[in-house]
Design a protein around this motif. Sequence first.
Motif, mmCIF file in Angstrom:
data_model
loop_
_atom_site.group_PDB
_atom_site.id
_atom_site.type_symbol
_atom_site.label_atom_id
_atom_site.label_comp_id
_atom_site.label_asym_id
_atom_site.label_seq_id
_atom_site.Cartn_x
_atom_site.Cartn_y
_atom_site.Cartn_z
ATOM 1 N N PRO A 286 0.831 -1.202 0.000
ATOM 2 C CA PRO A 286 0.000 0.000 0.000
ATOM 3 C C PRO A 286 0.872 1.261 0.000
ATOM 4 O O PRO A 286 0.354 2.358 -0.163
ATOM 5 C CB PRO A 286 -0.789 -0.113 1.303
ATOM 6 N N TYR A 287 2.161 1.104 0.197
ATOM 7 C CA TYR A 287 3.066 2.258 0.276
ATOM 8 C C TYR A 287 3.953 2.341 -0.953
ATOM 9 O O TYR A 287 4.309 1.338 -1.563
ATOM 10 C CB TYR A 287 3.949 2.146 1.522
ATOM 11 N N VAL B 5 3.704 1.578 -4.928
ATOM 12 C CA VAL B 5 2.388 1.077 -4.555
ATOM 13 C C VAL B 5 2.033 -0.019 -5.558
ATOM 14 O O VAL B 5 2.063 0.210 -6.767
ATOM 15 C CB VAL B 5 1.332 2.202 -4.607
ATOM 16 N N ASP C 156 -5.845 -10.954 3.626
ATOM 17 C CA ASP C 156 -6.148 -10.041 4.733
ATOM 18 C C ASP C 156 -5.504 -10.497 6.031
ATOM 19 O O ASP C 156 -5.367 -9.708 6.967
ATOM 20 C CB ASP C 156 -7.673 -9.953 4.934
ATOM 21 N N ASN D 29 3.108 11.453 -1.877
ATOM 22 C CA ASN D 29 3.552 10.253 -1.169
ATOM 23 C C ASN D 29 3.680 9.047 -2.099
ATOM 24 O O ASN D 29 3.936 7.939 -1.643
ATOM 25 C CB ASN D 29 2.571 9.907 -0.051
ATOM 26 N N GLN E 8 1.186 7.855 -3.956
ATOM 27 C CA GLN E 8 -0.078 7.126 -4.083
ATOM 28 C C GLN E 8 -0.745 7.521 -5.392
ATOM 29 O O GLN E 8 -0.902 8.713 -5.682
ATOM 30 C CB GLN E 8 -1.020 7.478 -2.916
ATOM 31 N N LEU E 9 -1.120 6.522 -6.185
ATOM 32 C CA LEU E 9 -1.906 6.795 -7.382
ATOM 33 C C LEU E 9 -3.319 7.125 -6.914
ATOM 34 O O LEU E 9 -3.994 6.275 -6.340
ATOM 35 C CB LEU E 9 -1.930 5.561 -8.294
ATOM 36 N N ILE E 10 -3.742 8.367 -7.105
ATOM 37 C CA ILE E 10 -5.014 8.757 -6.482
ATOM 38 C C ILE E 10 -6.197 8.676 -7.443
ATOM 39 O O ILE E 10 -7.317 8.974 -7.061
ATOM 40 C CB ILE E 10 -4.949 10.153 -5.829
ATOM 41 N N MET F 148 -13.702 5.338 -11.721
ATOM 42 C CA MET F 148 -14.451 6.439 -11.133
ATOM 43 C C MET F 148 -13.692 7.754 -11.350
ATOM 44 O O MET F 148 -14.289 8.807 -11.513
ATOM 45 C CB MET F 148 -14.598 6.179 -9.640
ATOM 46 N N GLU G 43 -5.427 1.458 10.457
ATOM 47 C CA GLU G 43 -5.090 0.517 9.390
ATOM 48 C C GLU G 43 -6.328 -0.254 8.969
ATOM 49 O O GLU G 43 -7.222 -0.504 9.772
ATOM 50 C CB GLU G 43 -4.011 -0.449 9.871
ATOM 51 N N LYS H 120 -7.777 -3.135 5.579
ATOM 52 C CA LYS H 120 -7.370 -3.943 4.434
ATOM 53 C C LYS H 120 -7.446 -3.162 3.137
ATOM 54 O O LYS H 120 -6.928 -3.582 2.123
ATOM 55 C CB LYS H 120 -8.256 -5.203 4.353
ATOM 56 N N ASN I 264 -4.269 2.391 4.577
ATOM 57 C CA ASN I 264 -4.055 2.970 5.891
ATOM 58 C C ASN I 264 -4.222 4.479 5.861
ATOM 59 O O ASN I 264 -4.023 5.118 4.836
ATOM 60 C CB ASN I 264 -2.657 2.614 6.385
ATOM 61 N N LYS J 265 -2.754 11.348 5.565
ATOM 62 C CA LYS J 265 -2.026 10.660 4.502
ATOM 63 C C LYS J 265 -2.703 9.314 4.290
ATOM 64 O O LYS J 265 -2.853 8.537 5.223
ATOM 65 C CB LYS J 265 -0.591 10.433 4.965
ATOM 66 N N LEU J 266 -3.115 9.053 3.077
ATOM 67 C CA LEU J 266 -3.828 7.808 2.803
ATOM 68 C C LEU J 266 -2.980 6.911 1.916
ATOM 69 O O LEU J 266 -2.171 7.382 1.139
ATOM 70 C CB LEU J 266 -5.134 8.114 2.074
ATOM 71 N N SER J 267 -3.205 5.618 2.040
ATOM 72 C CA SER J 267 -2.459 4.712 1.173
ATOM 73 C C SER J 267 -3.371 3.605 0.659
ATOM 74 O O SER J 267 -4.491 3.427 1.133
ATOM 75 C CB SER J 267 -1.282 4.104 1.930
ATOM 76 N N GLY J 268 -2.856 2.866 -0.323
ATOM 77 C CA GLY J 268 -3.562 1.689 -0.845
ATOM 78 C C GLY J 268 -4.843 2.035 -1.592
ATOM 79 O O GLY J 268 -4.989 3.114 -2.153
ATOM 80 N N ALA K 216 -6.496 5.331 -1.006
ATOM 81 C CA ALA K 216 -5.958 6.486 -1.711
ATOM 82 C C ALA K 216 -6.353 6.455 -3.176
ATOM 83 O O ALA K 216 -6.632 7.472 -3.794
ATOM 84 C CB ALA K 216 -4.439 6.496 -1.597
ATOM 85 N N GLY L 10 -10.663 6.327 -3.406
ATOM 86 C CA GLY L 10 -11.540 7.127 -2.573
ATOM 87 C C GLY L 10 -11.209 8.604 -2.515
ATOM 88 O O GLY L 10 -12.038 9.416 -2.147
#
Lengths: 786, 183
Positions: free
Chosen positions: A41-42, A106, A126, A700, A702-704, A709, B81, B83, B86, B112-115, B118, B121
């Motif tokens: 996720p990072y 990411v 998960d 950061n 992140q692909l936003i 959508m 955090e 799934k 985060n 700061k959002l991730s995954g 981000a 959403g």
Amino acid sequence: MTYIGKSVKRVEDRRFTTGKGQYTDDIKLPNMTYAYILRSPYAHAKINKIDTSAALAMDGVVAVFTGEDVKDVGGVPCGWQVNFKNGDVMKEPKHPLIAHERVLHVGDNVAMIVAESKSIARDAADLVDVDYEELDAAVDAFKAVADGAPQVHPEAPNNMAFDWELGNPKEEVAEALSNAAHITELSFVNQRLVANAMEPRSAIGDYDDAYGRHTLYTSSQNPHLTRLLLSAFVLGLPEHKVRVVAPDVGGGFGSKIFHYTEEALVVYFSHKIGRPIKWTAERSESFITDAHGRDHITKAKMGFDAEGNIVGFQVYTHANMGAYLSTFAPAVPTYLYGTLMQGLYTTPKINVDVTGVFTNTTVVDAYRGAGRPEATYMIERLMDLAALEMGKDPAELRMQNFIPPFDGVNQEGYATQVALQYDSGNYEGVLRKALDLAGYSEMRAQQAATSNGKLVGIGFSTYIEACGIAPSAVVGSLGARAGLFESAQVTVQPTGKVTVYTGSHSHGQGHETTFAQIVADKLGIGIDDVEIVHGDSDRVAFGMGTYGSRSLAVGGSAIVKSVEKVLEKGAKIAAHLLEASPDDLEFGAGKWTVKGSDKSVAFGDVSLTAYVPHNYPEGMEPGLDFSSFYDPANFTYPFGAYIAMVEIDKETGKVDLKRFVAIDDVGNVINPMIVDGQIHGGLAQGIGQALLEGAIYDENGQLINGSYMDYCMPRADDFPSFEIGRQHTPCPHNPLGVKGAGEAGCIGSTPAIVNAVIDALWKAGHQVKDIRMPLTPERVWKAMNN
Amino acid sequence: MNLKGKQTFQTDAQAIWNILMDTNKLAAITPGISKLERIGEDQFNATSDIKIGPVKGSFSGDLFLVDKKEPHAFTLKIKQESKIGNADATVRILINEVEDGNSELSFDGNAKLSGTLARTGQRVLTGVASSLTKQFFRGLEKELDSIRETIPLEEIKEKPVSTKKRQNIFVQFLNWLKGLFKS
């Protein structure tokens, strides 16, 4: 000719339109397991610890693999080497199959969960507990090379993968520019794009213990190259024990050329667990793991003399490579970009300087056009802007700078300042045709007369591309680690039916039709008597795949070579049957005839004789089956001229494309309907880049906008009916005289749209040089209201 | 993503402070929170369920209160955090007493959002955040109302009457008059 030049309906469409296509994800093997890949996720983080125990304990989970399990096998290699200006080899850090200790973008692979079903694998993901320590990310190619920027790879200081230049010495260009009467300067971003093939990537690995053979089914444009890379570089498997099948593939646009980690993972772990493993990307996974396209930051200067002739051109580009070097990545902003800086013009001094940069983002590689759209966008934006600045007509400015027509036969090819020799061209011809089709003077009159609260703009673009890649010796000297020939086997069956095995791969282009048209015409048989086989390394001995608009020019030429061998041997058999000399025979309408007589023997009789050789030439081998490898003498150079007319709403900034006129010269055309389709699709993609598309990363990494959508794909109602036409300047160096049409529309259309919007704004008194793509209403409105 | 908002309440800073520092009350008024547990002096464990357009997730993680200046300011550090990604946020909360004995609660911070969070959403999140903020302020207002109900009558009388409310009535009256003239 019965078929060549005719719009024969596509034979493959029967299965596609009736739901009978067989894509990788449709394949179900006995005892198959399903993989889900847990992804970072990072953008940049240390992995302190991964605990897979809870996932492993879940019912239905077969295995969980992490970077630890693949740290001793090879990484995914890069297929093209570019050297630093000082001669050092580019930085090429390992791209591990699963990230080990550090994740670099990411979507980077963190763990692969294998289970009895896809949903179990997903749920188990998960339960994998990963302890990350987030690190600062390098995102922007320009900022990433600055001192103090976060480092993606310790072995690549300042995140530089390579720096590179091509053309005349910088001093010569600087001198030419210093004497220029006018200089047009432009700084701009060619934004990052996501390929978004309709079929997400999918791969199945299947190890057969009885034969010790690995099979990989994969949604690839390039099954043989995948086999070579997978067996020789990543897993160290004997190539003859590896079969790669790329069945029906639902679009690629470049993103499926490359060898991906998931392909190697399913093959490697299928052997480990003794069961087949299937992995299929979800759409949101495709957004962050399919190689992206473009992402250049560029500053360019073009100088003109007092009459408007181009005197010099200097370019500086920072090209974002993403976190690793993907298969063709270094070639895209260098040898597929810098070499196109001549455009269609007689520019005497050109220098292009490129820095390839690692960042904590998804890898960037070839995307429909690959380098040529970036070059074309820049040159053609500069031409329209220069025309506005100098108060000249953009069509006239181009006409006066065009390389004069040359056919490559009676006149020599045109040697550029940037390492290429154009094959044949008539650039004035396509622009004149485009002006005629557009009704240019009425178009301008209409522009001046519009007063309905809309601004009207007219934008031009001409383009040239180097495709039909490519001569192996040339690309080898430019750093390619593979040859770029193509192979074809033509097997004439005893009954005269023909099976053609091509190393090209169709994932929407219609090879099964176009190639059959060629073979049927050359052998004088029906198109239904020809079957085209592609995409299976067990059936097709070798191939280099489909990209760079090369299938017809290179793959088609290989087929022609084999067909010619069939005809040559067939003539000898026919001569024997007719008791004549082969030189006295002529071939036509599917039979060999003794010249000046009615004595003839049909193709089917000759093929039967070849396999039932009772009455047969002495010493001749039976059979009628030939393989050929065709390595072209040069790239092919299609070109064209495009005119766009847009209307902009003054209140909202919304751009409406009212007309789009496209004249392409792709050499000879085998199937006009298929070429039209390629041009239409390419235009839609190129216009999509200009108006709608663009991947956005935050600071950061992140692909936003990683979903439909937020990532805006073009739709039918975004376009007018395209007005297209063609000119035919045959390619002088391949037997079909074809140049390639797959990327043309995508290369030429983007700048025409942006130029049209800029033109509209200038005519309304807003002297804006650039609006960043995509030209959203917000950006256009701001440009009008600043 | 920037987080920012403010609202005026008819009470003093201390009353707001007390609610915000009361784990049960805070959990009750904060939208989406299903569990809030004090695990240290200024440390909490929180679980929340949030649905944002197509993005739905169960978040859990720690909240820290730092730089506390009772009753006027504190900083909330949030590490959540899930799934689907985060969230890592730092928000400075200020409670300033403004005119007429009212207090303004304001906050300003960054998340700061991730995954997936981000990726799918972000665009709608700003809207969602402002709607969650409104819900939170409404919850706080309700909580303040319920406290007022339990305060002895004479104390309420001493409280200054909100000028805002008076203005509102005045404005309404003016509008009514204007309406009369229009018709």
